[in-house]
Write an enzyme that holds these catalytic residues in place. Sequence first.
Site, PDB file in Angstrom:
ATOM      1  N   GLY A   1       0.809  -1.382   0.099  1.00 49.24           N
ATOM      2  CA  GLY A   1       0.044  -0.084  -0.106  1.00 49.24           C
ATOM      3  C   GLY A   1       0.848   1.315  -0.026  1.00 49.24           C
ATOM      4  N   ASP A   2       1.879   1.340   0.718  1.00 48.68           N
ATOM      5  CA  ASP A   2       2.709   2.366   0.836  1.00 48.68           C
ATOM      6  C   ASP A   2       3.364   2.695  -0.535  1.00 48.68           C
ATOM      7  OD1 ASP A   2       2.707   3.688   3.373  1.00 48.68           O
ATOM      8  OD2 ASP A   2       3.647   1.804   4.173  1.00 48.68           O
ATOM      9  N   SER A   3       4.144   1.422  -1.025  1.00 45.08           N
ATOM     10  CA  SER A   3       4.845   1.517  -2.362  1.00 45.08           C
ATOM     11  C   SER A   3       3.714   2.043  -3.316  1.00 45.08           C
ATOM     12  CB  SER A   3       5.391   0.147  -2.639  1.00 45.08           C
ATOM     13  OG  SER A   3       6.169  -0.314  -1.629  1.00 45.08           O
TER      14      SER A   3
ATOM     15  N   GLY B   1       3.339   5.629  -2.878  1.00 46.87           N
ATOM     16  CA  GLY B   1       4.437   6.409  -3.411  1.00 46.87           C
ATOM     17  C   GLY B   1       4.784   6.503  -4.971  1.00 46.87           C
TER      18      GLY B   1
END
Length: 394
Positions: A167-169, A172
Site C-alpha cells: 500500500g505504501d509503495s 509512493g
Amino acid sequence: MSLPLSGVRVLELGNYIAAPTAARMLADFGAEVIKVERPGTGDELRNWRLYSGTTSMLYRTINRNKKSIVLDLRTEQGRQDVIDIAAQCDIVLENFRPGTLEKWGISPEKLSEKNPELIITRISAFGQTGPMSQRPGFAAVAEAYGGFRNLVGDPDRPPVRVGVSIGDSIAGLYAAFGCVIALFQRKTTKSGLSLEQRSIDVALNESILSMMESLIPDYLAYGVERERTGGRMEGIAPSNAYPCNDGHSIIIAGNGDAIFQRYMETIDRPDLGADPDLASNAGRWKRRDELDAAISAWTGLHSRAEALEILDAAGVPSGPIYTAADIVVDEQYNARNMLQNFAVDTGEDQPVDVGFVGIVPVIGDKSLPIRSVGPELGEHTTEVLRDLLGRSEN
C-alpha cells in the site's frame, strides 16, 4: 546519459515508506532530494528489519540517491529552515497526518508565500479532505479499506497480507507520478498554477482502490462480490502454483484460449484441450479444480527444471517461484544491471559488498546506475545549509 529530472530539487519531509518511495523515484532519475530527518533517531525506517549495524538495508534501499539533513521541526529555527529551503525547491513531499504542517506553521500556503511555483505533494491514510481525513492509518489499514486485503489468501481462512508494504509503495508511485505531471503542467502553463493546481493529494486507501481492477464495476453491474481464491485469479483458469517432485513449485499461466490447447497436449491431456466446454475462460473456471488436479499430477512427475524446460519448449508461460538466493544469480536481472553492488557498513569490521535492486523503468538497454545508497543520518546537513542558506554552522 543525462538524467531526465536533473535540475529538479525536492524537499522530503517523510518517514517510513510512502513519501520516501516517491522521493526515491524522483532521485533515481536525477532529482536532487534533500531528506529532512529528526535529530537523534532520524527516519524510523533506519531500524526496521535491522539485523546488525546501525542502519537497515530497507532504509538504504528506499532512501538511495538522496541527501540527509537533520532539522528539529519542533523548534522555530527548524521550521524556518524548512521554509527557506522549500523556497529554493521545486517540490515538497510529505506524509504526515493531515493538519501537521499547518500546526507547525509550514502549511502549503506558508510555503508558497516565498515560492509561488512550489509543488506540494501530500500522502496520508485517507486524503486531506473528507470525514476520515483526520484519522491516522498505516498501509495495512488502507489495504483493508481499499478492498485489497479481502482478496488475499485462501477462501476458507481469514485474509492475509502480502510480504511487502504494498500500500505504501503504490501510494509512493502515485505521488511520484503526481509530482511529474505537476512539473509538466507548470512548464506548459504560461499563466502559472494556482496553489490548488500545485497541490497533489495522495490517499493510501484510494491508491489501493485504484489497483482493484473491476472490483467496483463488477459489483454494481452484476452484483458480484469478489472472493479470495488463493493462488488463483478469479475467472481465469488454469493459472496457479503447482508442486514438482523436488520440493519446488512453479507458476504456470496457461489461461489463454490458444495456449490452453497446447498446454494440455504438453501435459498429456489432449482430451481436456479438445473439450468444447473448456474452450473459454468461463468454462475452465467452472472446472478449475479438475484442471489444477490434472496439472499437478503432471508437475508431480518432474523436477522444477524439467517441468519448466518442457513448458518453455511448448510456449506455455511458466516460471520458478524465486527466492532472494535465486534472484541474485539470475542471468536476466544481471544482464540488465538490476543488481548493483555497494560496500555498506553492516556493523562488521569491514564494509560488506551488498547488491541493491536497480532503477525501474529502464531507459535504454539496462538500469541506470544507482549513485549512492541511503545516506548516514545528517550526512549532508552542513553542505545543504551552506549551499542553500549560506550558513557555515549546523
